[in-house]
Design an enzyme around this catalytic site. Structure first.
Site, PDB file in Angstrom:
ATOM      1  N   ASP A  11      52.708 -15.230 -33.411  1.00  0.00           N
ATOM      2  CA  ASP A  11      54.070 -14.937 -32.691  1.00  0.00           C
ATOM      3  C   ASP A  11      53.185 -17.005 -31.819  1.00  0.00           C
ATOM      4  OD1 ASP A  11      55.484 -14.584 -30.321  1.00  0.00           O
ATOM      5  OD2 ASP A  11      53.306 -14.462 -29.431  1.00  0.00           O
ATOM      6  N   ASP A  13      53.534 -18.237 -28.178  1.00  0.00           N
ATOM      7  CA  ASP A  13      53.568 -18.321 -26.724  1.00  0.00           C
ATOM      8  C   ASP A  13      52.361 -17.360 -26.200  1.00  0.00           C
ATOM      9  OD1 ASP A  13      55.457 -19.754 -25.031  1.00  0.00           O
ATOM     10  OD2 ASP A  13      56.754 -18.871 -26.735  1.00  0.00           O
ATOM     11  N   ASP A 173      50.728 -11.213 -29.058  1.00  0.00           N
ATOM     12  CA  ASP A 173      49.516 -10.712 -28.273  1.00  0.00           C
ATOM     13  C   ASP A 173      50.506  -9.811 -27.220  1.00  0.00           C
ATOM     14  OD1 ASP A 173      51.946 -12.871 -27.143  1.00  0.00           O
ATOM     15  OD2 ASP A 173      51.378 -12.863 -25.350  1.00  0.00           O
TER      16      ASP A 173
END
Length: 224
Positions: A11, A13, A173
């Site tokens: 991922d 961001d 995250d």
């Protein structure tokens, strides 16, 4: 499994790059234009991962505002204009990320980015921070047939890197990442330093780390 058969998908961001400070600045800008009070940096950290429009709408609700579609579209346009001009004023790779990418490249692993950022913005962030050359593929939300948490987004990122799902892992995250990996049948590593958005969601995962410097060791255990 050999390293050359292994695809590591990240991922963007909150996993590769701490983009929250620049996203926050752009959000404060468009909120100010609308006459809305600024939200805190901590508030925005928990609203990242579903795309800019969702982030704007979520943060507006935090201030007590309810936006019409026209208002949301206008704020989104203002947000993007400011963000593109300041896309990496303060954004930086998280500690240990560049070292992990160097390690994986040296091992010969395939690397990909699977992000709900638009393709242009994702590429701009990676280019500005000199991360582009690490990756075999970058699949933004508007390049995928369906964005995360759809498994299609993740599977397309793996395929574009020349990999196969059975020899892949997603590092992310948020619950968006976890749900995508679970639906695709791909192991998921949760990075708790990122923008955790739903503490109640506990996806099946291969591991959980608070420091990217620990990633090479954990990934090594998956290959060996």
């Amino acid at each position: 499994m050999n390293w050359t058969d292994f695809t590591v998908v990240f991922d963007l961001d909150g996993t590769l790059v701490d983009t929250a400070p620049d996203l926050h600045a752009a959000l404060v800008h468009c909120f100010s234009e609308k006459g809305l009070p600024a939200v805190t940096l901590d508030t925005i950290r928990h609203a990242i991962g579903h795309g800019a429009r969702v982030m704007i709408e979520t943060c507006a609700k935090e201030t007590g505002a309810s936006l019409t579609e026209d208002e949301l579209s206008a704020m989104h346009k203002s947000f993007l204009s400011y963000y593109i001009a300041h896309i990496a004023d303060f954004s930086r790779p998280f500690s240990g990320i560049t070292e992990t990418l160097d390690y994986l490249r040296d091992k010969g692993a395939r690397l990909s980015v699977c992000t709900n950022k638009t393709q242009d913005l994702a590429e701009e962030v990676l280019q500005t921070l000199n991360l582009t050359d690490y990756f075999d593929s970058v699949i933004g939300a508007d390049k995928a047939s369906e964005k995360k948490p759809s498994p299609a987004h993740l599977l397309e990122a793996v395929s574009a890197a020349g990999g196969i799902a059975s020899h892949s892992v997603l590092i992310g995250d948020s619950s968006t990442d976890g749900r995508s990996a679970e639906a695709a049948g791909i192991p998921f590593i949760l990075m708790t330093y990122g923008y955790l958005d739903d503490a109640a969601y506990d996806p099946k995962r291969f591991g959980q780390l608070s420091d990217a410097n620990e990633l090479p060791g954990l990934l090594e255990s998956m290959v060996s």
